[in-house]
Scaffold this motif. Sequence first.
Motif, short mmCIF file in Angstrom:
data_model
loop_
_atom_site.label_atom_id
_atom_site.label_comp_id
_atom_site.label_asym_id
_atom_site.label_seq_id
_atom_site.Cartn_x
_atom_site.Cartn_y
_atom_site.Cartn_z
N PRO A 57 0.81 -1.22 0.00
CA PRO A 57 0.00 0.00 0.00
C PRO A 57 0.85 1.27 0.00
CG PRO A 57 -0.90 -1.59 1.54
CD PRO A 57 0.40 -2.16 1.07
N ILE A 58 1.95 1.27 0.72
CA ILE A 58 2.77 2.48 0.76
C ILE A 58 3.36 2.75 -0.63
CG2 ILE A 58 4.80 1.22 1.70
CD1 ILE A 58 3.98 4.88 2.37
N GLY A 59 3.71 1.69 -1.34
CA GLY A 59 4.17 1.86 -2.72
C GLY A 59 3.08 2.49 -3.58
N ALA A 60 1.85 2.03 -3.36
CA ALA A 60 0.73 2.58 -4.12
C ALA A 60 0.57 4.08 -3.82
CB ALA A 60 -0.55 1.83 -3.78
N LEU A 61 0.71 4.44 -2.56
CA LEU A 61 0.59 5.86 -2.18
C LEU A 61 1.68 6.69 -2.87
CD1 LEU A 61 -0.72 8.10 -0.43
CD2 LEU A 61 0.87 7.46 1.40
N TYR A 62 2.90 6.18 -2.88
CA TYR A 62 3.98 6.91 -3.56
C TYR A 62 3.70 7.00 -5.07
CZ TYR A 62 6.69 6.45 0.78
OH TYR A 62 7.13 6.51 2.07
N GLY A 63 3.13 5.93 -5.60
CA GLY A 63 2.78 5.95 -7.03
C GLY A 63 1.75 7.03 -7.34
N VAL A 64 0.79 7.18 -6.44
CA VAL A 64 -0.23 8.21 -6.61
C VAL A 64 0.42 9.59 -6.64
CG1 VAL A 64 -2.09 9.43 -5.37
CG2 VAL A 64 -2.16 6.93 -5.61
N PHE A 65 1.29 9.85 -5.68
CA PHE A 65 1.93 11.16 -5.64
C PHE A 65 2.83 11.38 -6.87
CE2 PHE A 65 0.96 11.17 -0.95
CZ PHE A 65 0.12 12.29 -1.00
N HIS A 66 3.40 10.30 -7.37
CA HIS A 66 4.22 10.43 -8.58
C HIS A 66 3.35 10.87 -9.76
CE1 HIS A 66 7.81 8.90 -11.08
NE2 HIS A 66 6.97 9.48 -11.92
N LEU A 67 2.23 10.19 -9.92
CA LEU A 67 1.36 10.54 -11.04
C LEU A 67 0.84 11.98 -10.90
CD1 LEU A 67 -0.17 9.75 -13.62
CD2 LEU A 67 -2.06 9.00 -12.15
N LEU A 68 0.44 12.34 -9.70
CA LEU A 68 -0.07 13.70 -9.50
C LEU A 68 1.02 14.74 -9.76
CD1 LEU A 68 -2.24 13.10 -6.29
CD2 LEU A 68 -3.07 13.45 -8.64
N ARG A 69 2.25 14.38 -9.44
CA ARG A 69 3.37 15.29 -9.70
C ARG A 69 3.57 15.47 -11.21
NH1 ARG A 69 6.79 12.98 -6.28
NH2 ARG A 69 7.70 11.57 -7.78
N LEU A 70 3.47 14.35 -11.93
CA LEU A 70 3.62 14.44 -13.39
C LEU A 70 2.53 15.34 -13.97
CD1 LEU A 70 4.40 10.76 -14.44
CD2 LEU A 70 5.99 12.66 -14.25
N GLY A 91 2.81 19.34 -15.58
CA GLY A 91 2.55 19.44 -17.02
C GLY A 91 3.32 18.45 -17.87
N ARG A 92 3.76 17.35 -17.28
CA ARG A 92 4.48 16.35 -18.08
C ARG A 92 3.47 15.47 -18.81
NH1 ARG A 92 8.94 15.34 -14.66
NH2 ARG A 92 9.81 17.37 -14.14
N PRO A 93 3.87 14.93 -19.97
CA PRO A 93 2.96 14.06 -20.72
C PRO A 93 2.70 12.74 -19.98
CG PRO A 93 5.13 14.09 -21.74
CD PRO A 93 5.16 15.11 -20.63
N VAL A 94 1.47 12.25 -20.07
CA VAL A 94 1.15 10.99 -19.39
C VAL A 94 0.55 9.96 -20.34
CG1 VAL A 94 0.82 12.08 -17.13
CG2 VAL A 94 -1.13 11.86 -18.67
N GLU A 95 0.61 10.25 -21.66
CA GLU A 95 -0.06 9.34 -22.62
C GLU A 95 0.65 8.01 -22.75
OE1 GLU A 95 1.14 12.50 -24.42
OE2 GLU A 95 -0.37 13.18 -22.96
N ALA A 96 1.93 7.95 -22.44
CA ALA A 96 2.65 6.71 -22.70
C ALA A 96 3.54 6.32 -21.53
CB ALA A 96 3.49 6.88 -23.97
N LEU A 97 3.00 6.39 -20.34
CA LEU A 97 3.82 6.08 -19.16
C LEU A 97 4.12 4.59 -19.09
CD1 LEU A 97 1.97 8.25 -16.49
CD2 LEU A 97 4.14 8.75 -17.64
N GLY A 157 2.37 26.74 -14.15
CA GLY A 157 3.23 26.37 -15.28
C GLY A 157 3.88 27.50 -16.05
N ASP A 158 3.83 28.73 -15.56
CA ASP A 158 4.39 29.85 -16.31
C ASP A 158 5.91 29.70 -16.48
OD1 ASP A 158 4.49 32.48 -17.47
OD2 ASP A 158 5.30 33.19 -15.54
N GLU A 159 6.36 29.77 -17.73
CA GLU A 159 7.77 29.51 -18.05
C GLU A 159 8.71 30.53 -17.41
OE1 GLU A 159 8.99 26.83 -19.39
OE2 GLU A 159 6.96 26.07 -19.77
N ARG A 160 8.31 31.78 -17.49
CA ARG A 160 9.19 32.82 -16.94
C ARG A 160 9.33 32.68 -15.42
NH1 ARG A 160 11.72 37.58 -16.98
NH2 ARG A 160 10.85 38.78 -15.26
N THR A 161 8.22 32.36 -14.79
CA THR A 161 8.26 32.14 -13.34
C THR A 161 9.23 31.02 -13.00
OG1 THR A 161 5.96 32.87 -13.15
CG2 THR A 161 6.84 31.55 -11.33
N ALA A 162 9.13 29.94 -13.77
CA ALA A 162 10.01 28.80 -13.51
C ALA A 162 11.47 29.20 -13.68
CB ALA A 162 9.65 27.64 -14.43
N ALA A 163 11.74 29.98 -14.71
CA ALA A 163 13.13 30.37 -14.98
C ALA A 163 13.65 31.32 -13.88
CB ALA A 163 13.23 31.04 -16.35
#
Length: 684
Positions: A117-130, A134-140, A496-502
């Motif tokens: 279950p703890i692995g599943a929880l970490y997996g959830v946070f990974h997906l939410l982080r992606l 704004g990372r692509p998720v079509e082909a994970l 997701g603003d690019e300038r902010t990130a930079a």
Amino acid sequence: RGAGYGAWLEYRGLKGEAAQTKYCRVIAPQERDIVMETAVAELARGLGHLFGQGEAAIVATTGSAGLSSSVAIGLWGDGTIVDELFRGTALPEPGGEGYAIRTDRETGGIAIGAASPIGALYGVFHLLRLLGTGRPVEALELVERPVNPLRMINQWDNMDGSVERGYAGSSIFYENNAFTSDTERLSDYARLLASCGINAISINNVNVHRHETMLITPALLPEVAKVAALFRAYGIRLFLSVNYASPLEIGGLVTADPLDEGVREWWRSAANGIYAAIPDFGGFVVKADSESRPGPFDYGRDHADGSNMLAEALRPHGGIVIWRCFVYDCKQDWRDRSTDRARAAYDHFKPLDGRFLDNVILQVKNGPLDFQVREPVSPLLGAMERTNQIIEFQIAQEYTGQQRHLCYLVPQWKETLDYDTHLKGEGSTVKRIVDGSLHGSRYSGIAAVSNIGSDDNWTGHLLAQANLYGYGRLVWDPELSAEEIAEEWIRLTFGGDERTAAVIGKMLMTSWEIYESYTAPLAVGFMVNPDHHYGPNVDGYEYSKWGTYHFADRQGIGVDRTTHTGTGYTSQYAAPNRELYEALESCPDELLLFFHHVPYTHVLHSGKSVIQHIYDTRFEGAARAEELKKAWDSLAGRIDARLHRQAVERLAGQVEYAKEWRDVINTYFYRKSGIADELGRKIY
Ligand code: GCU
């Protein structure tokens, strides 16, 4: 709660292309334990916020309901749709705390599968982080496991509500010598920690005072158990710091001698009581014989005797003892030039290698002194092949601006973890010592002193949140770069603003160097005001008992720690590091004054004299602090105004205080040396 409370889990709604494929359903196993329950709830909450629908619907199923528009979560081998999806792939079973994530090409649905279950929880946070970055998720198609088994946070909270070295308000755990009633806040903290991979926490200060000594007694254990339950739901095990003298102070015994049978029995029975209340209790964190705290030395015993006694009491329950190595003479006579505090941890512990039980872990600070802005790596790390070790970092910015100055510490920690000790030849890096692979340690990992408190945004300085987030992420995977981690945090926090990130990315990545360049130079260490440690005071510790001296006179500065003419500290390193530091010619500039006493006219590898280096970097540092402020100001209107406002004043304060540092340091050395600045700038 106020702005910044959601931190990197605010889940700003997605826009544009990223928002198009909506994931509005969570498919979850019918039977769910407490951690799986959290994983499912976090997934539903996260997806709901990201796709602007409040909360995603949770569909409990064991069958093969359609995956489209869904994220399915489950355990390897549980016979659910998740299991089915992974069975047909080449992905290896993640095991332990790991997880796999895969996008189903046919339906576009996503599956998160884990062995626990703890692995599943970490997996959830990974997906939410992606999704959130704004990372692509079509082909994970990925499998992840944490690199370090123990990923720990140390709270330095006292029950009166104060936090030792706390710079973000008061404790969120205690007030008025009792536990807080705001348990929601504790859960929210657990959530933040789990989202970046933390799996252990000690909830009271390593200096264990009168009230905290009682935490292991029946009077307070029910309260501790409640807190343990809140953290358990997020896969985080609870530890307590204990007072070594407990048998004396609360047990009615006349001694705390580790070899006394009555004392041993007292601890066994204390452990039994704790585990009756908290069956998955992690164990003890112990500061003993350190800065006037009691310990085995009081009875003529050593640290193996002391820690083994506690380890024996915890062992039947699967608990561990985390024994800190911050042991040195804090009552040194400054006239005594033969004692070197930097040597102390190694001198005390190295000879004990092989004597510790296998459920004892030694916790070693990253540097030999005390969390200075620049120190060499502690030579004790990895030097005890037959002893479990973890490293200790300080997320709280005690010596790095106390969360009033910006100082992103991930680059510093990364440098430490990448450091090659050469203990077993090339490649014997600190990260391989603490992940347990170099010596095949039974227990290993990383701990750090937390930087949070009751302030709405947790860390006081909004940008100091990046240190907490970054700590967790780096400990999960030390191969991540400091830039990558910073960028994740920025996008999750500000959108997701690019300038902010930079702009913020550059601010964070330059901040450590900037802080270093207007404060104590060339790793010389302590030049702060005594006690509270804020602000410049070059001789603040020079004639004190604490063993932290710079020895500046009219000719030169620095501590001779060489083996030929100094304290012999360099001999604690393995070749070739030993020789590297020993020779003035090869010693790296940035560590020069830690290892050598040199004249102000000594020329660095950079081509500058030491004195000119001091002047130049102090002037540059103060000027660059102004740049930080300007950079932040330029983001007004681009990011949430309430968040923006929070850092404006801190950065303005930093600008002023950087000037204070610059002028105090420059003036001190100008007056000592009588050597003028080549560029004729204003020195007082
Ligand atoms: C530092 C810090 C103390 C703390 C100690 C420790 O010296 O200033 O407040 O107790 O470290 O790590 O034990």
